[in-house]
Design a protein around this motif. Structure first.
Motif, PDB file in Angstrom:
ATOM      1  N   LEU A 108       0.812  -1.210   0.000  1.00 44.97           N
ATOM      2  CA  LEU A 108       0.000   0.000   0.000  1.00 44.97           C
ATOM      3  C   LEU A 108       0.850   1.266   0.000  1.00 44.97           C
ATOM      4  N   PHE A 109       2.101   1.172   0.428  1.00 47.19           N
ATOM      5  CA  PHE A 109       2.946   2.368   0.467  1.00 47.19           C
ATOM      6  C   PHE A 109       3.113   2.990  -0.921  1.00 47.19           C
ATOM      7  N   PRO A 110       3.555   2.230  -1.941  1.00 51.94           N
ATOM      8  CA  PRO A 110       3.668   2.858  -3.263  1.00 51.94           C
ATOM      9  C   PRO A 110       2.329   3.275  -3.851  1.00 51.94           C
ATOM     10  N   ARG A 111       1.254   2.583  -3.486  1.00 49.30           N
ATOM     11  CA  ARG A 111      -0.060   3.005  -3.973  1.00 49.30           C
ATOM     12  C   ARG A 111      -0.428   4.377  -3.393  1.00 49.30           C
ATOM     13  N   LEU A 112      -0.182   4.546  -2.098  1.00 45.65           N
ATOM     14  CA  LEU A 112      -0.492   5.834  -1.472  1.00 45.65           C
ATOM     15  C   LEU A 112       0.415   6.945  -1.991  1.00 45.65           C
ATOM     16  N   ALA A 113       1.628   6.591  -2.390  1.00 43.98           N
ATOM     17  CA  ALA A 113       2.511   7.597  -2.967  1.00 43.98           C
ATOM     18  C   ALA A 113       1.898   8.210  -4.224  1.00 43.98           C
ATOM     19  N   ALA A 153      -3.941   5.769   9.675  1.00 44.45           N
ATOM     20  CA  ALA A 153      -4.167   7.061  10.330  1.00 44.45           C
ATOM     21  C   ALA A 153      -3.590   8.201   9.504  1.00 44.45           C
ATOM     22  N   THR A 154      -2.334   8.065   9.073  1.00 44.84           N
ATOM     23  CA  THR A 154      -1.696   9.160   8.340  1.00 44.84           C
ATOM     24  C   THR A 154      -2.246   9.315   6.939  1.00 44.84           C
ATOM     25  N   ALA A 155      -2.865   8.255   6.393  1.00 42.30           N
ATOM     26  CA  ALA A 155      -3.504   8.356   5.079  1.00 42.30           C
ATOM     27  C   ALA A 155      -4.901   8.949   5.165  1.00 42.30           C
ATOM     28  N   ALA A 156      -5.384   9.223   6.371  1.00 38.82           N
ATOM     29  CA  ALA A 156      -6.765   9.672   6.573  1.00 38.82           C
ATOM     30  C   ALA A 156      -7.740   8.681   5.953  1.00 38.82           C
ATOM     31  N   ALA A 157      -7.411   7.388   6.073  1.00 38.46           N
ATOM     32  CA  ALA A 157      -8.255   6.324   5.533  1.00 38.46           C
ATOM     33  C   ALA A 157      -9.238   5.855   6.599  1.00 38.46           C
ATOM     34  N   ARG A 192       2.188  12.538   2.730  1.00 37.90           N
ATOM     35  CA  ARG A 192       2.893  12.298   1.478  1.00 37.90           C
ATOM     36  C   ARG A 192       4.308  11.846   1.794  1.00 37.90           C
ATOM     37  N   PRO A 193       4.943  11.076   0.915  1.00 37.99           N
ATOM     38  CA  PRO A 193       6.311  10.626   1.180  1.00 37.99           C
ATOM     39  C   PRO A 193       7.342  11.654   0.743  1.00 37.99           C
ATOM     40  N   VAL A 194       8.440  11.731   1.497  1.00 35.62           N
ATOM     41  CA  VAL A 194       9.591  12.479   1.010  1.00 35.62           C
ATOM     42  C   VAL A 194      10.183  11.746  -0.178  1.00 35.62           C
ATOM     43  N   SER A 195      10.320  10.431  -0.064  1.00 35.62           N
ATOM     44  CA  SER A 195      10.804   9.592  -1.154  1.00 35.62           C
ATOM     45  C   SER A 195      10.387   8.157  -0.891  1.00 35.62           C
ATOM     46  N   THR A 196      10.080   7.438  -1.956  1.00 34.96           N
ATOM     47  CA  THR A 196       9.799   6.005  -1.831  1.00 34.96           C
ATOM     48  C   THR A 196      10.971   5.166  -2.325  1.00 34.96           C
ATOM     49  N   ALA A 197      12.081   5.825  -2.666  1.00 33.15           N
ATOM     50  CA  ALA A 197      13.250   5.110  -3.179  1.00 33.15           C
ATOM     51  C   ALA A 197      14.160   4.649  -2.051  1.00 33.15           C
ATOM     52  N   THR A 198      13.583   4.253  -0.932  1.00 33.01           N
ATOM     53  CA  THR A 198      14.334   3.799   0.224  1.00 33.01           C
ATOM     54  C   THR A 198      13.438   2.903   1.058  1.00 33.01           C
ATOM     55  N   LYS A 199      14.046   2.031   1.846  1.00 32.99           N
ATOM     56  CA  LYS A 199      13.296   1.200   2.782  1.00 32.99           C
ATOM     57  C   LYS A 199      13.021   1.940   4.085  1.00 32.99           C
ATOM     58  N   HIS A 200      13.652   3.091   4.271  1.00 33.43           N
ATOM     59  CA  HIS A 200      13.467   3.887   5.493  1.00 33.43           C
ATOM     60  C   HIS A 200      12.753   5.174   5.101  1.00 33.43           C
ATOM     61  N   GLN A 201      11.436   5.113   5.110  1.00 30.30           N
ATOM     62  CA  GLN A 201      10.636   6.166   4.494  1.00 30.30           C
ATOM     63  C   GLN A 201      10.115   7.182   5.504  1.00 30.30           C
ATOM     64  N   VAL A 202      10.125   8.439   5.072  1.00 29.03           N
ATOM     65  CA  VAL A 202       9.576   9.551   5.839  1.00 29.03           C
ATOM     66  C   VAL A 202       8.317  10.032   5.128  1.00 29.03           C
ATOM     67  N   TRP A 203       7.193  10.013   5.849  1.00 34.93           N
ATOM     68  CA  TRP A 203       5.927  10.534   5.338  1.00 34.93           C
ATOM     69  C   TRP A 203       5.488  11.673   6.246  1.00 34.93           C
ATOM     70  N   TYR A 204       4.873  12.716   5.656  1.00 39.22           N
ATOM     71  CA  TYR A 204       4.518  13.880   6.472  1.00 39.22           C
ATOM     72  C   TYR A 204       3.248  14.534   5.957  1.00 39.22           C
ATOM     73  N   THR A 211       1.099  22.576  12.578  1.00 38.87           N
ATOM     74  CA  THR A 211       1.969  21.491  13.021  1.00 38.87           C
ATOM     75  C   THR A 211       2.118  20.472  11.896  1.00 38.87           C
ATOM     76  N   TYR A 212       3.103  19.593  12.053  1.00 39.42           N
ATOM     77  CA  TYR A 212       3.306  18.504  11.099  1.00 39.42           C
ATOM     78  C   TYR A 212       3.060  17.164  11.778  1.00 39.42           C
ATOM     79  N   THR A 213       2.479  16.247  11.039  1.00 32.76           N
ATOM     80  CA  THR A 213       2.490  14.838  11.415  1.00 32.76           C
ATOM     81  C   THR A 213       3.590  14.174  10.595  1.00 32.76           C
ATOM     82  N   VAL A 214       4.481  13.450  11.274  1.00 36.77           N
ATOM     83  CA  VAL A 214       5.603  12.802  10.596  1.00 36.77           C
ATOM     84  C   VAL A 214       5.644  11.335  11.009  1.00 36.77           C
ATOM     85  N   ALA A 215       5.651  10.438  10.044  1.00 36.67           N
ATOM     86  CA  ALA A 215       5.768   9.003  10.301  1.00 36.67           C
ATOM     87  C   ALA A 215       7.071   8.507   9.695  1.00 36.67           C
ATOM     88  N   LEU A 216       7.853   7.789  10.511  1.00 34.87           N
ATOM     89  CA  LEU A 216       9.125   7.228  10.075  1.00 34.87           C
ATOM     90  C   LEU A 216       8.968   5.716  10.006  1.00 34.87           C
TER      91      LEU A 216
END
Length: 629
Positions: A108-113, A153-157, A192-204, A211-216
């Protein structure tokens, strides 16, 4: 259904009215096309969707589309539905063994990207049921259960629990009743993702309160430290950090934050509150930006950051003079592992196949609907893959339109053929284009490489240097000189005014630097700036406007200038304060077109209104907070 027959609509209305009388408040419309594995319009349910939408809305019934609608028609789904499934079922259909698997969550990560920007008040991305309530049945580890809950939660799904609600374990209850995490979901701002070209992804996500919501997320196979740089999420300054799952304040951080030892398939969920004098950048596609009028996103009005190769033939021939420059063109090859290629769906990569692939590797997908996408500045592109009996048809989309369906199938008797150009387009209008390729049939779909024909950004594509007779090399940039940013070789950035100089539109490579290059051909990448995050919004009608409401003491509007643009009127809190000319002899990005400071520390609204010209483009707003939120 035959909508030329008026009885069709009356039939749908009668069913919807009956459901309304029964008190039904939720309806899911299944196997919606385009999508659900069929996107070639051979089956098209859009008329049915529109008819059911009208009938159910009258009865105040939530209308959900399933099971994996086509993103190319996202605006249509938003017009007619309250929510839409973006992928296949999350369940693994493992009998009594489990409800789902980690692989079904991870895909689902690349789909949400791809999908995140389509969710908002007009409707919501649906990730299917959230199976995290009972560890004996979920099929996930504790860390994976928390990651799934965070992703929803972070996808507002919607939080549709797939578990037996009478049999939730203690940890499951903690996951679905954490008030701060539920608040992230209910804020309705998809991350949204900062980048999906990594296994260690930052979404914000940038929230309405600043304020920001940030998921690592750690999608890798080992525990890892994961860092979020404030600059990557549009924050310049320091910020307070709070761990929402732990319910703990973690103090203040300047420049970024590192979560240590995030477990395999685990997550850290943070609330980031900008502190005094921090500057917040709000991109044009953020939900906080309000548009009045017929605005479009990109549609050829954007300019992406790009680079162009310049090849230097280096020799060391005493008395031989300077060699002829190598013959090069404006084509550049991207291997399948290039981070600029966006993959959606479940993809794997295969290395060292020994089958003649470019760079001896490919990316592959097995599920229909999996796709890759690449946005480029240029006039043509080739999709290069292999042909084999295990492969089938793929759909080709260019700039959002289905333009072809091509076969990558090869009869068993013909074996396997590598590096085949299965789609080739040239003579496109110079500018930004997006290629999207979607798997339609067959056991596999592969990507080996893309070959892009670039816009001409330099007066020459090559030069030559003889170490025995050193001389500078000069080349002119053909874009506005202000848009030229850097030169790099193999990822190392050259030093301006030392390794090269710039005078007007002429870039001169110093002989001192060129002498450090090894004999042979060296490729220098000339970099050019683009619009922030590669996108803009644009409008053509005078009187249409874009605005941002914020709390702060200063604000700037940053946007492109161009020969097709004119004047805009700028309003602060409803009062006109300036008329700005956005016309320029050439297209340039990231121009500070308006700025004001010294505002009172309260809520303000900046509004930009198109006054003249063929088009108005907008990119970002920046504002300064006086104190912590």
């Amino acid at each position: 259904m035959d909508f030329d027959n008026p009885c069709t609509t009356k039939y749908i209305d009668s069913i919807a009215d009956l459901l309304g009388e029964w008190g039904v408040d939720f309806i899911k419309f299944d196997s919606v096309t385009p999508g659900s594995g069929v996107s070639d319009l051979s089956m098209d349910a859009r008329e049915e969707v529109a008819a059911w939408s009208q009938a159910l809305e009258r009865n105040d019934i939530w209308f959900e589309l399933s099971w994996a609608v086509d993103i190319e028609y996202a605006d249509y789904w938003k017009q007619h539905a309250d929510g839409w499934r973006i992928d296949w079922d999350v369940e693994c259909y493992c009998g009594d063994e489990a409800l789902t698997t980690w692989e079904n969550v991870a895909r689902l990560f690349p789909r949400l990207a791809d999908w995140w920007r389509h969710a908002g008040p007009a409707g919501w991305n649906d990730l299917d049921s959230l199976n995290v309530g009972n560890g004996r049945m979920d099929g996930l580890t504790k860390d994976e259960r928390r990651t799934a809950a965070t992703l929803w939660a972070t996808a507002a799904a919607p939080f549709y629990l797939g578990n037996d609600l009478t049999d939730l374990d203690e940890y499951g209850l903690e996951l679905v009743t954490n008030e701060e995490v539920i608040a992230v979901n209910q804020a309705g701002v998809p991350a949204r993702p900062v980048s999906t070209a990594t296994k260690h992804q930052v979404w914000y996500a940038l929230n309405p309160d600043g304020t920001y919501t940030v998921a690592l997320y750690n999608l890798g196979r080992a525990d890892a430290d994961i860092t979020v740089n404030w600059s990557d999420i549009g924050l310049d300054g320091s910020a307070k950090v709070r761990d929402l799952w732990a319910g703990k304040n973690l103090g203040s951080a300047d420049g970024g934050f590192t979560a240590e030892s995030v477990p395999i398939h685990g997550v850290r969920l943070l609330k980031v509150t900008p502190e005094k004098q921090s500057v917040i950048t709000v991109n044009d596609d953020a939900l906080r930006v309000a548009y009045d009028g017929e605005w479009v996103r990109n549609s050829g009005y954007e300019v992406a950051a790009t680079s162009q190769p310049f090849t230097v033939a280096v020799t060391d021939t005493p008395g031989g003079g300077t060699p002829a420059p190598p013959a090069t063109g404006l084509q550049v090859t991207l291997n399948d592992d290039d981070p600029r290629i966006a993959y959606s769906g479940s993809w794997g990569d295969s290395n060292n196949r020994g089958l003649g692939d470019h760079a001896d590797d490919v990316h592959y997908a097995e599920a229909n609907g999996a796709a890759f996408e690449y946005t480029f500045q240029g006039t043509g592109i080739q999709y290069v893959t292999e042909k084999h009996e295990s492969q089938g048809d793929v759909e080709i989309y260019l700039d959002g339109q289905l333009v072809d369906t091509v076969s990558t199938y090869l009869a068993p008797a013909d074996g396997r053929i590598s590096q085949q150009v299965v789609y080739d387009v040239s003579d496109l209008p110079s500018g930004s284009h997006t290629l999207r390729v979607v798997k339609k049939s067959g056991s596999f779909m592969l990507l080996d490489k893309l070959v892009v024909t670039l816009d001409s950004l330099l007066s020459s594509t090559s030069g030559a240097f003889n170490k025995a007779a050193p001389a500078d090399i000069a080349v002119d940039v053909l874009r506005d000189p202000s848009q030229f940013t850097s030169i790099s070789v193999a990822g190392e950035t050259l030093v301006r005014d030392t390794d090269y100089t710039v005078s007007g539109s002429t870039v001169t490579l110093s002989s001192g630097y060129l002498a450090t290059l090894a004999v042979g051909d060296a490729t220098l990448e000339f970099g050019f700036v683009g619009d922030h995050l590669g996108d803009v919004h644009a409008v053509t009608a005078d009187g249409d406007s874009v605005s941002l409401t914020f709390r702060g003491t200063a604000v700037s509007w940053i946007a492109p200038k161009g020969p097709d643009q004119g004047t805009v009127d700028v309003f602060i809190d409803g009062k006109k304060v300036e008329t700005v000319d956005t016309n320029h002899g050439s297209r340039v990005s990231n121009e500070v077109l308006f700025s004001i400071s010294g505002l009172k520390d309260k809520e303000h609204t900046i509004e930009i209104v198109k006054a003249s010209g063929d088009v108005l483009r907008t990119d970002v707003f920046q504002y300064t907070v006086k104190k912590a939120g």
